[in-house]
Design a protein around this motif. Structure first.
Motif, PDB file in Angstrom:
ATOM      1  N   LEU A  57     -17.994   6.054  -9.266  1.00 39.97           N
ATOM      2  CA  LEU A  57     -17.781   6.925 -10.300  1.00 39.97           C
ATOM      3  C   LEU A  57     -18.910   6.605 -11.546  1.00 39.97           C
ATOM      4  CD1 LEU A  57     -14.638   8.092  -9.492  1.00 39.97           C
ATOM      5  CD2 LEU A  57     -16.182   8.927  -8.625  1.00 39.97           C
ATOM      6  N   ARG A  58     -19.434   5.392 -11.799  1.00 43.83           N
ATOM      7  CA  ARG A  58     -19.462   5.280 -13.575  1.00 43.83           C
ATOM      8  C   ARG A  58     -18.449   5.202 -14.187  1.00 43.83           C
ATOM      9  NH1 ARG A  58     -23.254   3.619 -10.669  1.00 43.83           N
ATOM     10  NH2 ARG A  58     -25.316   4.887 -10.359  1.00 43.83           N
ATOM     11  N   TRP A  59     -17.015   4.872 -13.658  1.00 45.55           N
ATOM     12  CA  TRP A  59     -15.987   4.629 -14.845  1.00 45.55           C
ATOM     13  C   TRP A  59     -16.355   3.285 -15.554  1.00 45.55           C
ATOM     14  CZ3 TRP A  59     -11.066   6.146 -11.619  1.00 45.55           C
ATOM     15  CH2 TRP A  59     -11.025   7.290 -11.816  1.00 45.55           C
ATOM     16  N   ARG A  60     -15.982   2.803 -16.810  1.00 44.25           N
ATOM     17  CA  ARG A  60     -16.278   1.478 -17.225  1.00 44.25           C
ATOM     18  C   ARG A  60     -14.770   1.243 -17.781  1.00 44.25           C
ATOM     19  NH1 ARG A  60     -20.269   1.081 -14.569  1.00 44.25           N
ATOM     20  NH2 ARG A  60     -21.932   1.645 -15.434  1.00 44.25           N
ATOM     21  N   SER A  89     -12.668  -2.248  -9.495  1.00 47.68           N
ATOM     22  CA  SER A  89     -13.082  -2.172 -10.565  1.00 47.68           C
ATOM     23  C   SER A  89     -14.338  -2.555 -10.938  1.00 47.68           C
ATOM     24  CB  SER A  89     -13.248  -3.102 -11.615  1.00 47.68           C
ATOM     25  OG  SER A  89     -11.966  -3.337 -12.204  1.00 47.68           O
ATOM     26  N   TYR A 115     -15.453   1.188  -7.843  1.00 51.27           N
ATOM     27  CA  TYR A 115     -14.794   2.776  -9.462  1.00 51.27           C
ATOM     28  C   TYR A 115     -16.433   2.930 -10.433  1.00 51.27           C
ATOM     29  CZ  TYR A 115     -10.766   3.873  -7.167  1.00 51.27           C
ATOM     30  OH  TYR A 115      -9.961   4.425  -5.859  1.00 51.27           O
ATOM     31  N   ALA A 116     -16.966   1.913 -10.774  1.00 52.56           N
ATOM     32  CA  ALA A 116     -17.885   1.437 -11.569  1.00 52.56           C
ATOM     33  C   ALA A 116     -18.980   2.379 -11.006  1.00 52.56           C
ATOM     34  CB  ALA A 116     -17.655   0.589 -12.023  1.00 52.56           C
ATOM     35  N   GLU A 117     -19.252   1.451 -10.051  1.00 51.17           N
ATOM     36  CA  GLU A 117     -20.358   1.650  -8.987  1.00 51.17           C
ATOM     37  C   GLU A 117     -20.636   3.425  -9.017  1.00 51.17           C
ATOM     38  OE1 GLU A 117     -24.235   1.713  -6.971  1.00 51.17           O
ATOM     39  OE2 GLU A 117     -23.262   0.188  -8.331  1.00 51.17           O
TER      40      GLU A 117
END
Length: 127
Positions: free
Chosen positions: A30-33, A23, A26-28
């Motif tokens: 692609l900025r997926w939250r 988590s 992918y947050a870092e």
């Protein structure tokens, strides 16, 4: 251009042994939250991908190697699971009902995995 398919990919799950690390990555990147969803003793990190039209998630599970599992929408999950078996797939998860629909998972003869998804809004359930 390739014409749209009758069986679109509607959901994508990452199965991993380290959900928190995945988590964060992918947050870092692609900025997926993610949104934590508690389901009994387990939890799930839901992903909003491509707006509301496409969903995803990150699942904590005992796996040697993380794998992305695509969910393909079908008219009848039971019929598609049977058809995959006749074509040489191994059924990993028999069709089962959840709150929003029915799903199954098969391993293809080449070693890939795919999930079939039949939303309850699509009509009757499997026979």
């Amino acid at each position: 251009m390739i014409a749209p398919t009758r069986h679109p990919v509607v959901h994508l799950e990452l199965h991993t042994g380290d959900r928190e690390r995945a988590s964060a990555f992918y947050a870092e990147l692609l900025r997926w939250r993610t949104e934590r969803i508690d389901a009994g003793p387990a939890s799930y990190h839901a992903l909003g991908l491509c707006g509301a039209a496409f969903g995803g998630g990150i699942v904590q599970c005992p796996t040697r190697r993380p794998v992305w599992l695509p969910y393909v929408e079908v008219d009848r999950v039971d019929e598609m699971t049977d058809r995959a078996g006749r074509l040489g797939a191994c059924v990993l998860l028999e069709p089962r009902e959840g709150p929003a629909g029915w799903r199954s998972v098969v391993a293809t003869p080449e070693g890939g995995e795919i999930a079939f998804w039949q939303p309850k809004a699509a009509g009757r359930g499997p026979a």
